[in-house]
Design a protein around this motif. Structure first.
Motif, PDB file in Angstrom:
ATOM      1  N   ASN A 189       0.690  -1.617  -0.278  1.00  0.00           N
ATOM      2  CA  ASN A 189       0.053  -0.355   0.230  1.00  0.00           C
ATOM      3  C   ASN A 189       1.234   1.109   0.267  1.00  0.00           C
ATOM      4  OD1 ASN A 189      -2.615  -1.555   0.091  1.00  0.00           O
ATOM      5  ND2 ASN A 189      -2.044  -1.887   2.741  1.00  0.00           N
ATOM      6  N   TYR A 219       1.996   4.758   0.493  1.00  0.00           N
ATOM      7  CA  TYR A 219       2.416   6.560   0.956  1.00  0.00           C
ATOM      8  C   TYR A 219       2.740   7.322  -0.016  1.00  0.00           C
ATOM      9  CZ  TYR A 219       0.875   3.396   5.623  1.00  0.00           C
ATOM     10  OH  TYR A 219       0.367   2.927   5.936  1.00  0.00           O
ATOM     11  N   THR A 270       8.013  11.957   7.852  1.00  0.00           N
ATOM     12  CA  THR A 270       6.625  11.322   7.563  1.00  0.00           C
ATOM     13  C   THR A 270       5.279  11.402   6.566  1.00  0.00           C
ATOM     14  OG1 THR A 270       6.285  12.507   9.770  1.00  0.00           O
ATOM     15  CG2 THR A 270       4.275  12.048   9.090  1.00  0.00           C
ATOM     16  N   LYS A 302       1.124   9.478   4.552  1.00  0.00           N
ATOM     17  CA  LYS A 302       0.291   9.682   4.956  1.00  0.00           C
ATOM     18  C   LYS A 302      -0.245   8.402   4.038  1.00  0.00           C
ATOM     19  CE  LYS A 302      -3.367  12.327   6.316  1.00  0.00           C
ATOM     20  NZ  LYS A 302      -4.375  13.710   6.382  1.00  0.00           N
ATOM     21  N   ARG A 303      -0.957   8.175   3.736  1.00  0.00           N
ATOM     22  CA  ARG A 303      -2.121   7.479   3.257  1.00  0.00           C
ATOM     23  C   ARG A 303      -3.672   7.787   2.444  1.00  0.00           C
ATOM     24  NH1 ARG A 303      -3.002   0.753   4.861  1.00  0.00           N
ATOM     25  NH2 ARG A 303      -0.593   0.926   4.893  1.00  0.00           N
ATOM     26  N   ASN A 312      -6.224   6.745   2.794  1.00  0.00           N
ATOM     27  CA  ASN A 312      -7.257   6.278   4.336  1.00  0.00           C
ATOM     28  C   ASN A 312      -7.318   6.993   5.270  1.00  0.00           C
ATOM     29  OD1 ASN A 312      -5.193   5.358   4.965  1.00  0.00           O
ATOM     30  ND2 ASN A 312      -6.278   3.093   5.607  1.00  0.00           N
ATOM     31  N   GLY A 313      -5.800   7.874   5.490  1.00  0.00           N
ATOM     32  CA  GLY A 313      -5.526   9.409   6.459  1.00  0.00           C
ATOM     33  C   GLY A 313      -5.094   8.459   7.176  1.00  0.00           C
ATOM     34  N   HIS A 314      -3.946   7.539   7.300  1.00  0.00           N
ATOM     35  CA  HIS A 314      -3.356   6.353   8.511  1.00  0.00           C
ATOM     36  C   HIS A 314      -1.411   7.373   7.991  1.00  0.00           C
ATOM     37  CE1 HIS A 314      -0.012   3.700   9.607  1.00  0.00           C
ATOM     38  NE2 HIS A 314      -1.403   3.778  10.681  1.00  0.00           N
ATOM     39  N   THR A 315      -1.478   8.021   9.034  1.00  0.00           N
ATOM     40  CA  THR A 315       0.231   7.857   9.337  1.00  0.00           C
ATOM     41  C   THR A 315       1.084   7.694   9.274  1.00  0.00           C
ATOM     42  OG1 THR A 315      -0.051   9.575  11.237  1.00  0.00           O
ATOM     43  CG2 THR A 315      -0.973  10.576   8.862  1.00  0.00           C
ATOM     44  N   ILE A 316       2.077   7.708   9.317  1.00  0.00           N
ATOM     45  CA  ILE A 316       3.406   6.952   9.906  1.00  0.00           C
ATOM     46  C   ILE A 316       4.857   7.889   9.818  1.00  0.00           C
ATOM     47  CG2 ILE A 316       4.457   5.848   7.904  1.00  0.00           C
ATOM     48  CD1 ILE A 316       4.961   3.508   9.388  1.00  0.00           C
TER      49      ILE A 316
END
Length: 228
Positions: free
Chosen positions: A153, A155, A166, A168-169, A171-175
């Motif tokens: 997936n 980012y 940082t 972000k995907r 769907n809003g998910h950040t890592i």
């Protein structure tokens, strides 16, 4: 909401006490190397005390006292002297010497740069070219034999602070990870078969209009093939 409230409370506490809280990169111990290395020394002293059936707390305090009174290899001054401006009392005799704070800071910076160059050379480190807006894949833990090194997936990088990135995907998910955890992809991975079908149909290959002629030295062979 509770976590955000605790973060604000800690920020207010840092402002009140007058220190700056520096966040480190998750899953990247090198960013907090000084603490990690010191914990290694403390762990070693505790294990030695446990093996010798001694009081590990007392041995840990003895180790800390000796460490703070010993001249540091980087600053060339003991940590206690940097903090209190004098040497602490130990069983060993000491001499009172003056030190220049500016000179110590320059020595510390010079030796740390030297250690960094050595580590980067050993690891073949290269600067990261990832920028905000790049599409990347994130390295993931190996779960089984079929696990891929990177999560399929994609980012998109939204923030960069040195080597801490940082992403972000959709769907809003950040890592947040070190730059070595990311792999840039040139082609977006969201292309599906329906999009490919909407492309222009592939043209058929054209055959050459050149007439193939039989070489002269095979004329006798060709004629014999048609003789009944």
């Amino acid at each position: 909401m509770e976590a955000r409230g605790k973060e604000k409370e800690f920020r207010d506490f840092a402002t009140y006490m007058g220190f700056t809280h520096r966040k480190i990169t998750p899953l990247w111990p090198q960013s907090n190397a000084e603490c990690e290395r010191f914990m290694r020394s403390i762990g070693k002293s505790i294990r030695a005390a446990h093996t010798q059936h001694q009081n590990w707390k007392q041995e840990m305090f003895t180790f800390l006292r000796n460490y703070r009174a010993t001249k540091h290899a980087t600053t060339e001054v003991s940590p206690a002297k940097l903090l209190f401006g004098r040497n602490i009392k130990t069983k060993l005799p000491t001499l009172t010497q003056k030190y220049d704070d500016k000179e110590i800071r320059e020595t510390d910076e010079r030796k740390k740069d030297k250690m960094k160059d050595y580590a980067d050379t050993r690891r073949n480190a290269e600067p990261s070219n990832l920028q905000i807006g790049d599409t990347v894949l994130v390295k993931q833990d190996k779960q089984n034999k079929l696990s891929t090194p990177y999560n399929s997936n994609p980012y998109k990088i939204v923030e960069r602070n040195g080597t801490m990135l940082t992403a972000k995907r959709d769907n809003g998910h950040t890592i947040t990870r070190n730059s070595s955890f990311y792999k840039q992809v040139k082609i977006p991975l969201t292309i599906v078969n329906e999009e490919k079908q909407r492309e222009e149909p592939a043209t058929q290959l054209r055959t050459s209009g050149r007439i193939n002629k039989t070489p002269a030295y095979l004329n006798d062979y060709v004629k014999s093939c048609y003789v009944k």
